[in-house]
Design an enzyme around this catalytic site. Structure first.
Site, short mmCIF file in Angstrom:
data_model
loop_
_atom_site.label_atom_id
_atom_site.label_comp_id
_atom_site.label_asym_id
_atom_site.label_seq_id
_atom_site.Cartn_x
_atom_site.Cartn_y
_atom_site.Cartn_z
CG ASN A 93 -1.72 -1.01 1.15
OD1 ASN A 93 -2.21 -1.72 0.04
ND2 ASN A 93 -2.36 -1.72 2.34
CB VAL A 94 1.24 4.11 -2.24
CG1 VAL A 94 2.01 3.11 -3.02
CG2 VAL A 94 -0.28 4.28 -2.74
CG ASP A 95 -2.58 3.50 2.45
OD1 ASP A 95 -1.70 3.27 3.76
OD2 ASP A 95 -3.21 2.52 2.11
CG HIS A 110 3.91 -1.55 -4.64
ND1 HIS A 110 2.93 -2.15 -4.72
CD2 HIS A 110 4.96 -2.42 -4.94
CE1 HIS A 110 3.34 -3.51 -4.97
NE2 HIS A 110 4.35 -3.62 -5.37
#
Length: 219
Positions: A93-95, A110
Site C-alpha cells: 500500500n502507498v498510503d 511500492h
C-alpha cells in the site's frame, strides 16, 4: 520468534481507500497501461499527469485514518519486542495508515503517496512504483521473510509478481503461514486461512498471540 506481516489493499479498503482494481476505482476511468506504467507519460502526458494530480488531491483531501486492524499490527510489534523477537511489516500500500497507527519496522515496497519524485523535468508524481519498475527495499524484505517464523498475509490478492512464490518459499522453510482475507486467494501453501475482513480477523489473531508464540517456540 520472528513475525512478518504482509499487507495489501484489503486492509486499507476498510479505511475507505478504494483499490485501484475496484469497479468504481480510478482504473475504470483511466488506462493503467498509460497512467501507471513506466514511460506511460510518453504515450499521453496529459492523461498521465491529470491522473496523478487527481489521485494526489483526492488522497490529501480525504485524510484517511487507520482502523483497529492497523493498530493491532502495531500491538503485535510491541508484543514481539517485549519477548525480544523480530518483527517486520511489509506493505504494497502507498498510503500512510500504518505510519499513523504507529508501526515502526515498516517497508513500503511500492512507495508512498506523501512523497514526490520527478520522472523528468516538469513531470512530478507521488513517489510510487510504476509497473515495470523494481520494488523498493527488496534486500531488507527478503531477509525478513527468510527469517520469519510466522508470516501473516492481510488483505492481499497475491497478484503482484513474486507474491505467490513468497508464500511457497516461506512454507517450504517451515514458516507458519496465515492468510487473512475476506476473499481468500486459494493459495495452497497457507497453514491457516481466516475468511474475514482485517478488522474482524486481527483481533482474533492478537488474542492468539501467546498460542502462536508457544507453537513456534516448540517447532
Amino acid at each position: 520468534m520472528n513475525i512478518v506481516f504482509y499487507t495489501g489493499a484489503g486492509i486499507s479498503a476498510e479505511s475507505g481507500i478504494p483499490t485501484f482494481r475496484a469497479s468504481k476505482a480510478l482504473w475504470a476511468e483511466h488506462n493503467p497501461a498509460i497512467v501507471a506504467q513506466t514511460g506511460g507519460w510518453l504515450i499521453d502526458q496529459k492523461q498521465f499527469t491529470d491522473f496523478w494530480d487527481k489521485v494526489t488531491a483526492e488522497y490529501k483531501a480525504a485524510n484517511f485514518q487507520p482502523t483497529i486492524a492497523h493498530k493491532l499490527i502495531r500491538k503485535f510489534e510491541r508484543c514481539v519486542a517485549k519477548r525480544k523477537g523480530g518483527f517486520g511489516l511489509i506493505t504494497t500500500n502507498v498510503d500512510d495508515l500504518h505510519e499513523k497507527a504507529g508501526s515502526k519496522n515498516l517497508f513500503k515496497i511500492h512507495g508512498c503517496m506523501s512523497r514526490t519524485r520527478s520522472i523528468r523535468e516538469g513531470v512530478v508524481i507521488p513517489d510510487v512504483v510504476l509497473f515495470g519498475e523494481e520494488k523498493m527495499h527488496e534486500e531488507q524484505t527478503d531477509k525478513l521473510l527468510d527469517e520469519a517464523d510466522v508470516l501473516i498475509v492481510v488483505g492481499s490478492s497475491l497478484s503482484i509478481s513474486g507474491d505467490s512464490s513468497m508464500v511457497f518459499k516461506a512454507r517450504h522453510k517451515g514458516t507458519h503461514c496465515i492468510e487473512l482475507n475476506p476473499e481468500p486467494t486459494g493459495h495452497p501453501a497457507f497453514d491457516e486461512v481466516l475468511n474475514m475482513p482485517a478488522t474482524v480477523g486481527l483481533p482474533i489473531l492478537h488474542k492468539r498471540f501467546d498460542e502462536l508464540y508457544k507453537k513456534r517456540q516448540r517447532a
